[in-house]
Design an enzyme around this catalytic site. Structure first.
Site, PDB file in Angstrom:
ATOM      1  N   CYS A 144       1.015   0.424  10.223  1.00 13.92           N
ATOM      2  CA  CYS A 144       0.487  -0.728   9.467  1.00 13.92           C
ATOM      3  C   CYS A 144       1.464  -1.616   8.536  1.00 13.92           C
ATOM      4  O   CYS A 144       2.386  -0.806   8.053  1.00 13.92           O
ATOM      5  CB  CYS A 144      -0.341   0.010   8.117  1.00 13.92           C
ATOM      6  SG  CYS A 144      -1.368  -1.190   7.412  1.00 13.92           S
ATOM      7  N   ARG A 161     -17.212  -1.897  18.124  1.00 12.66           N
ATOM      8  CA  ARG A 161     -16.619  -3.262  17.858  1.00 12.66           C
ATOM      9  C   ARG A 161     -15.149  -3.338  18.750  1.00 12.66           C
ATOM     10  O   ARG A 161     -14.483  -2.294  18.483  1.00 12.66           O
ATOM     11  CB  ARG A 161     -16.323  -3.234  16.430  1.00 12.66           C
ATOM     12  CG  ARG A 161     -17.737  -3.102  15.796  1.00 12.66           C
ATOM     13  CD  ARG A 161     -17.454  -3.592  14.343  1.00 12.66           C
ATOM     14  NE  ARG A 161     -18.613  -3.454  13.244  1.00 12.66           N
ATOM     15  CZ  ARG A 161     -19.517  -4.391  13.270  1.00 12.66           C
ATOM     16  NH1 ARG A 161     -19.519  -5.388  13.883  1.00 12.66           N
ATOM     17  NH2 ARG A 161     -20.614  -3.853  12.491  1.00 12.66           N
ATOM     18  N   CYS A 171     -18.810   2.595   8.725  1.00 16.05           N
ATOM     19  CA  CYS A 171     -18.207   1.883   9.705  1.00 16.05           C
ATOM     20  C   CYS A 171     -16.730   2.786   9.889  1.00 16.05           C
ATOM     21  O   CYS A 171     -15.966   2.986   9.062  1.00 16.05           O
ATOM     22  CB  CYS A 171     -17.579   0.529   9.295  1.00 16.05           C
ATOM     23  SG  CYS A 171     -16.458  -0.338  10.638  1.00 16.05           S
ATOM     24  N   CYS A 217       0.930   5.051   6.738  1.00 15.59           N
ATOM     25  CA  CYS A 217       0.186   4.878   8.151  1.00 15.59           C
ATOM     26  C   CYS A 217       1.252   4.001   9.047  1.00 15.59           C
ATOM     27  O   CYS A 217       1.577   2.932   8.546  1.00 15.59           O
ATOM     28  CB  CYS A 217      -1.071   4.019   8.110  1.00 15.59           C
ATOM     29  SG  CYS A 217      -2.385   4.659   6.532  1.00 15.59           S
ATOM     30  N   CYS A 240     -16.256  -8.933   6.479  1.00 12.99           N
ATOM     31  CA  CYS A 240     -15.396  -7.926   6.145  1.00 12.99           C
ATOM     32  C   CYS A 240     -14.220  -8.086   5.410  1.00 12.99           C
ATOM     33  O   CYS A 240     -13.319  -8.934   5.573  1.00 12.99           O
ATOM     34  CB  CYS A 240     -15.285  -6.843   7.333  1.00 12.99           C
ATOM     35  SG  CYS A 240     -16.182  -6.903   8.667  1.00 12.99           S
ATOM     36  N   CYS A 288     -18.884  -5.912   4.232  1.00  9.76           N
ATOM     37  CA  CYS A 288     -18.328  -4.905   4.657  1.00  9.76           C
ATOM     38  C   CYS A 288     -17.042  -4.681   4.055  1.00  9.76           C
ATOM     39  O   CYS A 288     -16.455  -5.994   3.585  1.00  9.76           O
ATOM     40  CB  CYS A 288     -18.150  -4.392   6.102  1.00  9.76           C
ATOM     41  SG  CYS A 288     -17.277  -3.048   6.869  1.00  9.76           S
ATOM     42  N   CYS A 307       0.967  -1.192   0.124  1.00 11.19           N
ATOM     43  CA  CYS A 307       0.175   0.071   0.218  1.00 11.19           C
ATOM     44  C   CYS A 307       0.657   1.377   0.083  1.00 11.19           C
ATOM     45  O   CYS A 307       1.826   1.445   0.766  1.00 11.19           O
ATOM     46  CB  CYS A 307      -1.006   0.096   1.222  1.00 11.19           C
ATOM     47  SG  CYS A 307      -2.072   1.387   1.262  1.00 11.19           S
TER      48      CYS A 307
HETATM   49  N1  SAM Z   1      -6.454   0.499   3.382  1.00 14.33           N
HETATM   50  C1  SAM Z   1      -7.702   0.680   4.063  1.00 14.33           C
HETATM   51  C2  SAM Z   1      -7.836   1.703   4.858  1.00 14.33           C
HETATM   52  O1  SAM Z   1      -6.799   2.216   5.281  1.00 14.33           O
HETATM   53  O2  SAM Z   1      -8.983   2.406   4.980  1.00 14.33           O
HETATM   54  C3  SAM Z   1      -8.343  -0.449   4.728  1.00 14.33           C
HETATM   55  C4  SAM Z   1      -7.348  -1.248   5.526  1.00 14.33           C
HETATM   56  S1  SAM Z   1      -6.863  -0.670   7.297  1.00 14.33           S
HETATM   57  C5  SAM Z   1      -5.693  -1.863   7.698  1.00 14.33           C
HETATM   58  C6  SAM Z   1      -8.196  -0.745   8.199  1.00 14.33           C
HETATM   59  C7  SAM Z   1      -7.812  -0.102   9.617  1.00 14.33           C
HETATM   60  O3  SAM Z   1      -7.227  -0.947  10.444  1.00 14.33           O
HETATM   61  C8  SAM Z   1      -6.819   1.330   9.910  1.00 14.33           C
HETATM   62  O4  SAM Z   1      -7.617   2.387   9.384  1.00 14.33           O
HETATM   63  C9  SAM Z   1      -6.578   1.109  11.083  1.00 14.33           C
HETATM   64  O5  SAM Z   1      -7.363   1.678  12.130  1.00 14.33           O
HETATM   65  C10 SAM Z   1      -6.701  -0.535  11.398  1.00 14.33           C
HETATM   66  N2  SAM Z   1      -5.332  -1.021  11.703  1.00 14.33           N
HETATM   67  C11 SAM Z   1      -4.345  -1.321  10.831  1.00 14.33           C
HETATM   68  N3  SAM Z   1      -3.191  -1.734  11.518  1.00 14.33           N
HETATM   69  C12 SAM Z   1      -3.373  -1.901  12.692  1.00 14.33           C
HETATM   70  C13 SAM Z   1      -2.393  -2.222  13.758  1.00 14.33           C
HETATM   71  N4  SAM Z   1      -1.335  -2.621  13.702  1.00 14.33           N
HETATM   72  N5  SAM Z   1      -3.116  -2.219  15.085  1.00 14.33           N
HETATM   73  C14 SAM Z   1      -4.597  -1.652  15.123  1.00 14.33           C
HETATM   74  N6  SAM Z   1      -5.212  -1.371  14.250  1.00 14.33           N
HETATM   75  C15 SAM Z   1      -4.853  -1.135  12.954  1.00 14.33           C
HETATM   76 FE1  SF4 Z   2      -2.787   1.231   3.304  1.00 13.54          FE
HETATM   77 FE2  SF4 Z   2      -2.526  -0.011   5.987  1.00 13.54          FE
HETATM   78 FE3  SF4 Z   2      -2.866   2.740   5.706  1.00 13.54          FE
HETATM   79 FE4  SF4 Z   2      -4.756   1.080   5.025  1.00 13.54          FE
HETATM   80  S1  SF4 Z   2      -3.823   1.382   7.096  1.00 13.54           S
HETATM   81  S2  SF4 Z   2      -4.216   2.776   3.859  1.00 13.54           S
HETATM   82  S3  SF4 Z   2      -3.465  -0.629   4.300  1.00 13.54           S
HETATM   83  S4  SF4 Z   2      -0.832   1.629   4.954  1.00 13.54           S
END
Ligand code: SAM
Ligand code: SF4
Ligand code: DTB
Length: 335
Positions: free
Chosen positions: A68, A269, A197, A65, A105, A137, A61
């Site tokens: 992530c 959730r 959500c 973030c 989801c 979802c 991606c």
């Molecule tokens: N890429 C998409 C987005 O960011 O909307 C979808 C997937 S993203 C992984 C969905 C959510 O998972 C993130 O916004 C974050 O809140 C949560 N998330 C991701 N990695 C995480 C982690 N290591 N610990 C806790 N929550 C996490």
């Molecule tokens: Fe990409 Fe992870 Fe951020 Fe979702 S949370 S936008 S998968 S970097």
């Protein structure tokens, strides 16, 4: 202002102020839990929704973030794979349904939805999940109005797009898209008639004021998001936040309880991070407002408690889940 014999939080409001929210978050825990339970029993019925999660497209991606493992900026070792095909995804949804899940989801590690074959497959997946009689979802980053409408027409129940944290703290966590981008995406989802959500993460290094500010943004949305995932950071090796300390479970309980008071009817959730919570801490979260969990051995790139352990936990505490929803018509009057 707080008096435990006079329950003050019994209405649905969209005009919460940060200061009031801070006061709620900082209540003596025992009082906060009590107030949240009153609201929860009034508006909900101690039914927990089991939602299974599946990563359709993992890794690569372009967003940064910092929590992530799927970001190209992370050094995490994850099992990255090409997008799964429709048939494989529906097989997985069916298996989740057989285990008792009623929401499926699907996640794509994208900055925004890609047009063409991947999007057409997404629409097929949504239709297929709905045909199984499950809620569907999708979480796949930003989208256009047209894509939102197509997803709505395919029968999508909800689109997940998190704000993650407060507007003030956000830029410490993500720099490749703005808070406003996120709000715009959520608005597009809402305008297309899809349920929203939207939640966030605690343990990013934010302070209590940030948590209040984040909850202020969510609880001032009218209507409230139907679904509010509260994650605690899973500090994944190779991500920018790998060294963050695990939050105290009491902070998770506070956050869930406050979210319940502020958004009485939303599905709150209890999301990522459950493996670090004891059984007792999870029970307190369920008692003071959480009414959904992610159900299944895997989240996106990390693990989650097993189906069996979760079913046992819910049975042990006498909470009704999914399949039994229809038998739960006893209205609890409690005040
Ligand atoms: N890429 C998409 C987005 O960011 O909307 C979808 C997937 S993203 C992984 C969905 C959510 O998972 C993130 O916004 C974050 O809140 C949560 N998330 C991701 N990695 C995480 C982690 N290591 N610990 C806790 N929550 C996490
Ligand atoms: Fe990409 Fe992870 Fe951020 Fe979702 S949370 S936008 S998968 S970097
Ligand atoms: C959400 O708020 N939490 C879920 C779901 N929405 C997509 C994702 C949690 C991911 C946890 C880290 C991982 O497994 O990579």
């Amino acid at each position: 202002m707080f008096n435990s014999s006079n329950h003050i939080y019994s209405e649905i409001r969209f005009d919460w102020h940060k200061q009031e929210i801070l006061e709620i978050l900082n209540l003596p825990l025992i009082d906060l839990m009590w107030e949240a339970q009153i609201v929860h029993r009034k508006f909900n019925k101690y039914k927990v929704q089991l939602a299974s999660l599946y990563s359709v497209k993992t890794g690569g991606c372009e967003e940064d973030c910092s929590y992530c493992s799927q970001s190209i900026y992370s050094a995490s070792q994850i099992k990255s794979h090409p997008q799964f095909e429709v048939e494989a995804v529906l097989k997985r949804a069916k298996a989740a349904k057989e285990e008792g899940a009623d929401r499926f989801c699907m996640g794509w590690a994208w900055r925004e939805i890609r047009e063409g074959k991947p999007f057409n497959s997404m629409l097929e997946m949504v239709k297929g999940v709905r045909e199984l009689g499950m809620e569907a979802c999708v979480t796949a980053g930003m989208l256009t109005d047209d894509q939102a409408l197509k997803l709505a027409n395919a029968g999508l129940t909800a689109y997940n797009h998190n704000l993650d944290t407060s507007p003030e703290y956000y830029e410490n966590i993500i720099t490749t898209r703005t808070y406003q981008d996120r709000l715009d995406t959520i608005k597009r989802v809402r305008n297309a008639g899809i349920n929203v959500c939207c939640g966030g993460i605690i343990g990013l290094g934010e302070n209590q004021g940030d948590r209040a500010s984040f909850l202020e943004v969510l609880s001032n949305m009218n209507p409230h998001p139907e679904s509010v995932p509260i994650n605690s950071l899973v500090a994944i090796e190779g991500t920018g936040l790998e060294d963050n300390k695990q939050i105290d479970s009491l902070e998770m309980i506070r956050m869930i309880a406050a979210a319940r008071i502020l958004m009485p009817k939303s599905k709150i959730r209890l999301s990522a991070g459950r493996e670090s919570l004891t059984k007792e801490a999870q029970i307190l979260c369920l008692q003071c407002g959480a009414n959904s969990i992610f159900y299944g051995d895997e989240l996106l790139t990390t693990s989650n408690p097993s189906f069996q352990d979760d079913r046992k936990l819910l049975k042990d505490i006498g909470v009704i889940f999914n399949k039994d929803f229809e038998y739960c018509d006893k209205t609890v009057t409690y005040l």
